[in-house]
Scaffold this motif. Structure first.
Motif, PDB file in Angstrom:
ATOM      1  N   PHE A  83       0.840  -1.204   0.000  1.00 49.86           N
ATOM      2  CA  PHE A  83       0.000   0.000   0.000  1.00 49.86           C
ATOM      3  C   PHE A  83       0.874   1.253   0.000  1.00 49.86           C
ATOM      4  CE2 PHE A  83      -2.588   3.315   2.002  1.00 49.86           C
ATOM      5  CZ  PHE A  83      -3.722   3.252   1.217  1.00 49.86           C
ATOM      6  N   GLY A  84       1.982   1.212   0.743  1.00 47.68           N
ATOM      7  CA  GLY A  84       2.912   2.336   0.751  1.00 47.68           C
ATOM      8  C   GLY A  84       3.516   2.591  -0.611  1.00 47.68           C
ATOM      9  N   LEU A  85       3.806   1.513  -1.349  1.00 48.77           N
ATOM     10  CA  LEU A  85       4.351   1.654  -2.704  1.00 48.77           C
ATOM     11  C   LEU A  85       3.374   2.395  -3.606  1.00 48.77           C
ATOM     12  CD1 LEU A  85       6.361   0.949  -5.003  1.00 48.77           C
ATOM     13  CD2 LEU A  85       5.145  -1.231  -5.239  1.00 48.77           C
ATOM     14  N   TRP A 120       3.359  11.137  -5.572  1.00 55.88           N
ATOM     15  CA  TRP A 120       4.540  11.869  -6.007  1.00 55.88           C
ATOM     16  C   TRP A 120       4.652  12.022  -7.515  1.00 55.88           C
ATOM     17  CZ3 TRP A 120       8.066  14.392  -2.930  1.00 55.88           C
ATOM     18  CH2 TRP A 120       7.926  14.198  -1.544  1.00 55.88           C
ATOM     19  N   SER A 121       3.908  11.214  -8.264  1.00 55.19           N
ATOM     20  CA  SER A 121       4.028  11.299  -9.725  1.00 55.19           C
ATOM     21  C   SER A 121       2.971  12.207 -10.352  1.00 55.19           C
ATOM     22  CB  SER A 121       3.912   9.907 -10.344  1.00 55.19           C
ATOM     23  OG  SER A 121       2.615   9.360 -10.126  1.00 55.19           O
ATOM     24  N   GLY A 122       1.992  12.644  -9.559  1.00 60.33           N
ATOM     25  CA  GLY A 122       0.860  13.387 -10.109  1.00 60.33           C
ATOM     26  C   GLY A 122       1.245  14.646 -10.869  1.00 60.33           C
ATOM     27  N   PHE A 123       2.179  15.424 -10.308  1.00 54.25           N
ATOM     28  CA  PHE A 123       2.519  16.696 -10.966  1.00 54.25           C
ATOM     29  C   PHE A 123       3.201  16.456 -12.309  1.00 54.25           C
ATOM     30  CE2 PHE A 123       6.425  15.607  -8.876  1.00 54.25           C
ATOM     31  CZ  PHE A 123       7.442  16.183  -9.635  1.00 54.25           C
ATOM     32  N   LEU A 124       3.980  15.389 -12.431  1.00 52.57           N
ATOM     33  CA  LEU A 124       4.621  15.082 -13.710  1.00 52.57           C
ATOM     34  C   LEU A 124       3.599  14.588 -14.735  1.00 52.57           C
ATOM     35  CD1 LEU A 124       7.908  13.303 -12.534  1.00 52.57           C
ATOM     36  CD2 LEU A 124       7.690  15.573 -13.554  1.00 52.57           C
ATOM     37  N   VAL A 125       2.629  13.801 -14.274  1.00 52.67           N
ATOM     38  CA  VAL A 125       1.562  13.332 -15.173  1.00 52.67           C
ATOM     39  C   VAL A 125       0.785  14.529 -15.719  1.00 52.67           C
ATOM     40  CG1 VAL A 125      -0.588  12.021 -15.305  1.00 52.67           C
ATOM     41  CG2 VAL A 125       1.360  11.094 -14.045  1.00 52.67           C
ATOM     42  N   ILE A 154       4.756   4.955 -14.235  1.00 57.21           N
ATOM     43  CA  ILE A 154       5.553   3.752 -14.460  1.00 57.21           C
ATOM     44  C   ILE A 154       6.928   3.915 -13.811  1.00 57.21           C
ATOM     45  CG2 ILE A 154       6.628   2.330 -16.238  1.00 57.21           C
ATOM     46  CD1 ILE A 154       3.629   2.034 -16.214  1.00 57.21           C
ATOM     47  N   MET A 155       7.539   5.070 -13.981  1.00 58.24           N
ATOM     48  CA  MET A 155       8.884   5.324 -13.465  1.00 58.24           C
ATOM     49  C   MET A 155       8.906   5.249 -11.938  1.00 58.24           C
ATOM     50  SD  MET A 155      11.319   8.588 -14.310  1.00 58.24           S
ATOM     51  CE  MET A 155      10.155   9.758 -13.571  1.00 58.24           C
ATOM     52  N   PHE A 156       7.948   5.891 -11.279  1.00 55.68           N
ATOM     53  CA  PHE A 156       7.910   5.860  -9.815  1.00 55.68           C
ATOM     54  C   PHE A 156       7.614   4.450  -9.308  1.00 55.68           C
ATOM     55  CE2 PHE A 156       7.976  10.353 -10.208  1.00 55.68           C
ATOM     56  CZ  PHE A 156       8.307  10.882  -8.969  1.00 55.68           C
ATOM     57  N   MET A 157       6.751   3.725 -10.025  1.00 60.80           N
ATOM     58  CA  MET A 157       6.439   2.353  -9.628  1.00 60.80           C
ATOM     59  C   MET A 157       7.682   1.468  -9.733  1.00 60.80           C
ATOM     60  SD  MET A 157       3.875   0.377  -8.623  1.00 60.80           S
ATOM     61  CE  MET A 157       2.349   1.092  -9.230  1.00 60.80           C
ATOM     62  N   PHE A 158       8.405   1.602 -10.834  1.00 61.85           N
ATOM     63  CA  PHE A 158       9.615   0.804 -11.024  1.00 61.85           C
ATOM     64  C   PHE A 158      10.678   1.151  -9.983  1.00 61.85           C
ATOM     65  CE2 PHE A 158       8.777   0.042 -15.821  1.00 61.85           C
ATOM     66  CZ  PHE A 158       7.991  -1.053 -15.495  1.00 61.85           C
ATOM     67  N   PHE A 159      10.754   2.427  -9.608  1.00 60.17           N
ATOM     68  CA  PHE A 159      11.729   2.822  -8.591  1.00 60.17           C
ATOM     69  C   PHE A 159      11.409   2.131  -7.260  1.00 60.17           C
ATOM     70  CE2 PHE A 159      13.224   5.522  -5.130  1.00 60.17           C
ATOM     71  CZ  PHE A 159      14.551   5.713  -5.487  1.00 60.17           C
ATOM     72  N   ARG A 174      22.771   4.607  -7.286  1.00 58.24           N
ATOM     73  CA  ARG A 174      23.167   4.328  -8.662  1.00 58.24           C
ATOM     74  C   ARG A 174      22.452   3.087  -9.189  1.00 58.24           C
ATOM     75  NH1 ARG A 174      29.407   3.981 -10.846  1.00 58.24           N
ATOM     76  NH2 ARG A 174      28.910   3.685 -13.041  1.00 58.24           N
ATOM     77  N   GLY A 175      22.405   2.045  -8.346  1.00 59.65           N
ATOM     78  CA  GLY A 175      21.719   0.829  -8.767  1.00 59.65           C
ATOM     79  C   GLY A 175      20.233   1.035  -8.968  1.00 59.65           C
ATOM     80  N   LEU A 176      19.616   1.792  -8.047  1.00 61.03           N
ATOM     81  CA  LEU A 176      18.176   2.050  -8.154  1.00 61.03           C
ATOM     82  C   LEU A 176      17.846   2.844  -9.413  1.00 61.03           C
ATOM     83  CD1 LEU A 176      17.305   3.005  -4.460  1.00 61.03           C
ATOM     84  CD2 LEU A 176      16.826   0.854  -5.625  1.00 61.03           C
ATOM     85  N   PHE A 177      18.629   3.891  -9.674  1.00 61.47           N
ATOM     86  CA  PHE A 177      18.368   4.712 -10.855  1.00 61.47           C
ATOM     87  C   PHE A 177      18.614   3.918 -12.137  1.00 61.47           C
ATOM     88  CE2 PHE A 177      19.321   8.619  -8.123  1.00 61.47           C
ATOM     89  CZ  PHE A 177      17.970   8.845  -7.912  1.00 61.47           C
ATOM     90  N   THR A 178      19.635   3.051 -12.120  1.00 59.52           N
ATOM     91  CA  THR A 178      19.920   2.238 -13.309  1.00 59.52           C
ATOM     92  C   THR A 178      18.770   1.284 -13.595  1.00 59.52           C
ATOM     93  OG1 THR A 178      22.305   2.358 -12.909  1.00 59.52           O
ATOM     94  CG2 THR A 178      21.523   0.589 -14.343  1.00 59.52           C
ATOM     95  N   HIS A 179      18.305   0.570 -12.551  1.00 58.53           N
ATOM     96  CA  HIS A 179      17.211  -0.381 -12.747  1.00 58.53           C
ATOM     97  C   HIS A 179      15.928   0.335 -13.170  1.00 58.53           C
ATOM     98  CE1 HIS A 179      19.364  -3.304  -9.788  1.00 58.53           C
ATOM     99  NE2 HIS A 179      19.784  -3.445 -11.023  1.00 58.53           N
ATOM    100  N   THR A 180      15.662   1.487 -12.547  1.00 59.45           N
ATOM    101  CA  THR A 180      14.450   2.244 -12.891  1.00 59.45           C
ATOM    102  C   THR A 180      14.501   2.707 -14.340  1.00 59.45           C
ATOM    103  OG1 THR A 180      14.250   3.017 -10.608  1.00 59.45           O
ATOM    104  CG2 THR A 180      13.047   4.242 -12.285  1.00 59.45           C
ATOM    105  N   TRP A 181      15.645   3.237 -14.734  1.00 60.04           N
ATOM    106  CA  TRP A 181      15.765   3.745 -16.097  1.00 60.04           C
ATOM    107  C   TRP A 181      15.663   2.618 -17.125  1.00 60.04           C
ATOM    108  CZ3 TRP A 181      14.801   7.210 -19.344  1.00 60.04           C
ATOM    109  CH2 TRP A 181      15.399   7.240 -20.599  1.00 60.04           C
TER     110      TRP A 181
END
Length: 711
Positions: A306-308, A315-320, A365-370, A510-517
């Motif tokens: 639920f936290g995810l 946090w993604s609303g403004f970008l959407v 999608i990006m925030f979910m993957f992060f 670095r690992g988190l950003f790489t996997h997310t990207w």
């Protein structure tokens, strides 16, 4: 650069192989698939002391005996590509188990360097490893490193450069007891006389694989020389019968025992010392007492999930919103700049409103993957698999089915294709088939835009809660479907499950950003290629054939006679809807409406659902195109979710029915192909399409009709 080196990274899953790969290559990497399989292939580049190093991250594997596609890919790459150096990443905390793969590299004779990873975690557990002595005993360089921080990596690369300049190292000869050694001797003689695979493998290694009943090696030998192959199989069968009679064991088990005996003998020669009692509880064990608790564990898992979703949507609303405004601006510019005609319609309705609708969900999608990357890199997802095993066993599935479910989107954002392929690790054919048929129920990354669109349109005040409930409902339906299959077409007993829990680790940024990207880029590429092509095709189907000249003329006359602007706009909308109804897609949607109306779907929704058979993201782009074609003034057009919410043909009950149908109906075309390939028959792919769509229809109709009665 003066020279180049081809480097392959190999090791057990969770040993830190990908962490080292990301540390070395950073942004200088690309991800694809190995030829002929859908196993992920990662390649990148690094420079060290004027050497350009091409780095390949091989699939994680416990062995080089091809029991799974990952093992087969790793072995074939080492043999066919012949990298200059193989860096075997070994988990210092689990040294004995990790060195089992090392033994097979030594026997294969590859140019080897051992990266003793996570020595910091070993030190915290009071484990001290004498890398110099281990190197002397194994005969290859052993370098202690911490891949997360880069500690020891420069020394490791120095060793890589040194090994790359050396001559080829001869294979290490391990002893397996008199019975197997005699059988190996006879097999080696036959292999060398017939030159069987000697251009690829050492003769002794080929003989070992035959005694281990490696199907791929046996198949290659039979193709090369069937007569010699039968002789080798006869020797293997004789040995098997002898060992079964004398030791009640198979050759594979005896070979594995001797390898572990070799490893233990090395480790006892002053290689490993322990400062603490081995029974002491360490941090990971203490955390697991809570995280994997029978009651607290599932509650904590639900809270984390639920936290995810809360993190993702809040946090993604403004970008959407920003992307939505961008595509609205592009539509307005195209409306002003382009002359009327098919090109303008295709660009605005097919491209900007269609594909733009899919691109608009990139931030989510990006925030979910992060968030998922945090859970994965920390080691928590392995605990989810451990806890879910008890539940899976009750529903007739194997604990190893958990990871295919998670990979397919069990938390949201995966893909059913690798989920289907991940089921290869299951040994029971019926458990494997039940897994293949139910992983498409998960909420993959392709379904996320659809779920986000509908939840945002009709349940905007409770988006995380609805997403959380959708996930729980998905798992519930998938498990019930698995139970039904295991009680009917796939009857059979469940097999036991054993898994190793990796230690908890703090993920690196670095690992988190790489996997997310990496995962976000895969979504963007799909939206910019596959979805673009399908959206343009569907736009054409929703545009042609155009209205007959007589009917178009009739609307033109009515517009000339109409005075108020509102009347003219109303006639424009009627004309656009008549054109959409007359098109090929409109006719298909109308033909399905007598059935779909019971689930609350009108003909326009049906067009989107038909497109979803190709790829689920197309549902959003098709809805965007369908509603855009009905607009008279794109400059003032509201976002798609607002158009759906304002449409009287939609209601909360219809929206819920639509959500459920999308979640469970036919797998996309690529997933169906994967099911056919993995099951060995198209009948199971067609069964999946029919079974899933029937189940989805029943659920959708039940939800809509219940909503009508209660509403």
């Amino acid at each position: 650069m003066n020279d180049s080196i081809h480097l392959a990274l190999a090791g057990n899953p969770n040993a830190g192989k990908t962490t080292l790969f990301n540390h070395l290559t950073g942004s200088h990497q690309h991800v694809g698939n190995y030829p002929g399989v859908t196993v992920e292939k990662k390649e990148g580049f690094h420079s060290h002391k004027d050497f350009a190093i091409q780095v390949v991250d091989l699939p994680g594997t416990y062995s080089l005996t091809a029991y799974s596609v990952e093992e087969l890919v790793a072995r074939d790459y080492l043999v066919n590509e012949q990298p200059d150096v193989v860096v075997n990443i070994v988990d210092a905390v689990n040294l004995e188990r990790n060195l089992y793969l090392t033994c097979q590299f030594l026997e294969l004779g590859v140019p080897l360097v051992i990266a003793l990873n996570m020595v910091d975690a070993a030190e915290k557990r009071g484990i001290s490893i004498n890398a110099t002595e281990l190197s002397r005993l194994l005969g290859v360089p052993v370098l202690p490193i911490v891949a997360r921080s880069g500690r020891g990596v420069p020394d490791l690369l120095d060793a890589v450069l040194a090994v790359s300049q050396e001559k080829k190292r001869p294979p290490t000869l391990l002893r397996y007891g008199s019975d197997i050694d005699y059988a190996l001797r006879d097999c080696i003689t036959l292999i060398e006389e017939g030159q069987l695979l000697t251009h690829c493998y050492p003769a002794r290694w080929t003989a070992l694989k035959i005694l281990e009943n490696d199907e791929q090696i046996i198949s290659q030998v039979m193709r090369a020389d069937a007569r010699a192959g039968r002789q080798l199989l006869s020797l293997s069968e004789t040995l098997t019968q002898h060992l079964r009679h004398t030791l009640d064991a198979y050759p594979e088990a005896v070979i594995a025992d001797h390898r572990y005996g070799f490893i233990k003998a090395i480790l006892r020669q002053g290689v490993v010392t322990r400062a603490f009692d081995e029974d002491r509880l360490y941090a990971s064990d203490k955390i697991d007492k809570i995280v994997t608790h029978q009651v607290l564990g599932p509650l904590l898992m639900a809270a984390i999930l639920f936290g995810l979703y809360s993190f993702t949507f809040n946090w993604s609303g403004f970008l959407v919103d920003a992307l939505g405004y961008l595509f609205e601006l592009l539509g307005a510019i195209a409306e002003i700049s382009l002359p009327e005609g098919p090109l303008k319609s295709m660009l605005i309705s097919g491209l900007i409103d269609g594909v733009g609708g899919v691109f608009g969900f990139v931030p989510i999608i990006m925030f979910m993957f992060f968030g998922i990357a945090v859970l994965e890199d920390s080691g928590y997802l392995a605990r989810v698999a451990f806890m879910m095993d008890r539940i899976f066993h009750f529903f007739g599935l194997h604990g190893s089915s958990v990871m295919p479910f998670i990979v397919s989107g069990g938390i949201a954002g995966g893909c059913a294709v690798p989920g289907v392929l991940a089921a290869r690790t299951l040994r029971s054919p019926k458990e494997r088939m039940a897994t293949l048929l139910t992983v498409p129920f998960m909420n993959c990354g392709a379904k996320l835009p659809v779920l986000t669109l509908i939840i945002g349109a009709f349940f905007a005040d409770h988006q995380p809660a609805y997403m959380f409930l959708a996930t729980l409902f998905t798992w519930t339906v998938a498990l019930l479907a698995a139970k039904f299959l295991r009680l009917t077409v796939l009857k059979g007993e469940s097999t036991p499950f054993v898994m190793e829990l990796p230690p908890y680790r703090f993920p690196t940024l670095r690992g988190l950003f790489t996997h997310t990207w990496e995962r976000t880029w895969q979504y963007i590429k799909k939206a910019g290629t596959v979805i673009l092509g399908i959206s343009i095709l569907l736009w054409a189907m929703m545009t042609y054939p155009s209205l007959p000249a007589a009917e178009a003329e009739k609307f033109a006359v009515q517009q000339q006679l109409a005075a108020p602007p509102e009347a003219i706009a109303q006639l424009e909308r009627q004309k656009a809807e008549a054109g959409l109804r007359h098109s090929l897609a409109g006719r298909i949607g109308l033909a399905l409406e007598p059935i779909s109306q019971y689930a609350g779907f009108d003909w326009r929704t049906n067009i989107a659902l038909v497109g979803g058979f190709a790829a689920k993201e197309v549902i959003v782009s098709t809805l965007g195109t369908a509603y855009s074609l009905g607009e008279t003034n794109p400059e003032d057009a509201a976002p798609l979710k607002e158009r759906l919410a304002a449409d009287p043909r939609w209601s909360p009950a219809a929206a819920l029915a639509f959500l459920v149908f999308v979640m469970f109906y036919s797998p996309c075309f690529v997933t169906a192909v994967a099911i056919a390939k993995e099951s060995g028959s198209w009948k199971w792919a067609f069964f999946s399409i029919g079974f899933n769509t029937t189940l989805a229809s029943i659920l959708a109709i039940a939800i809509f009709q219940a909503g009508q009665l209660l509403g």
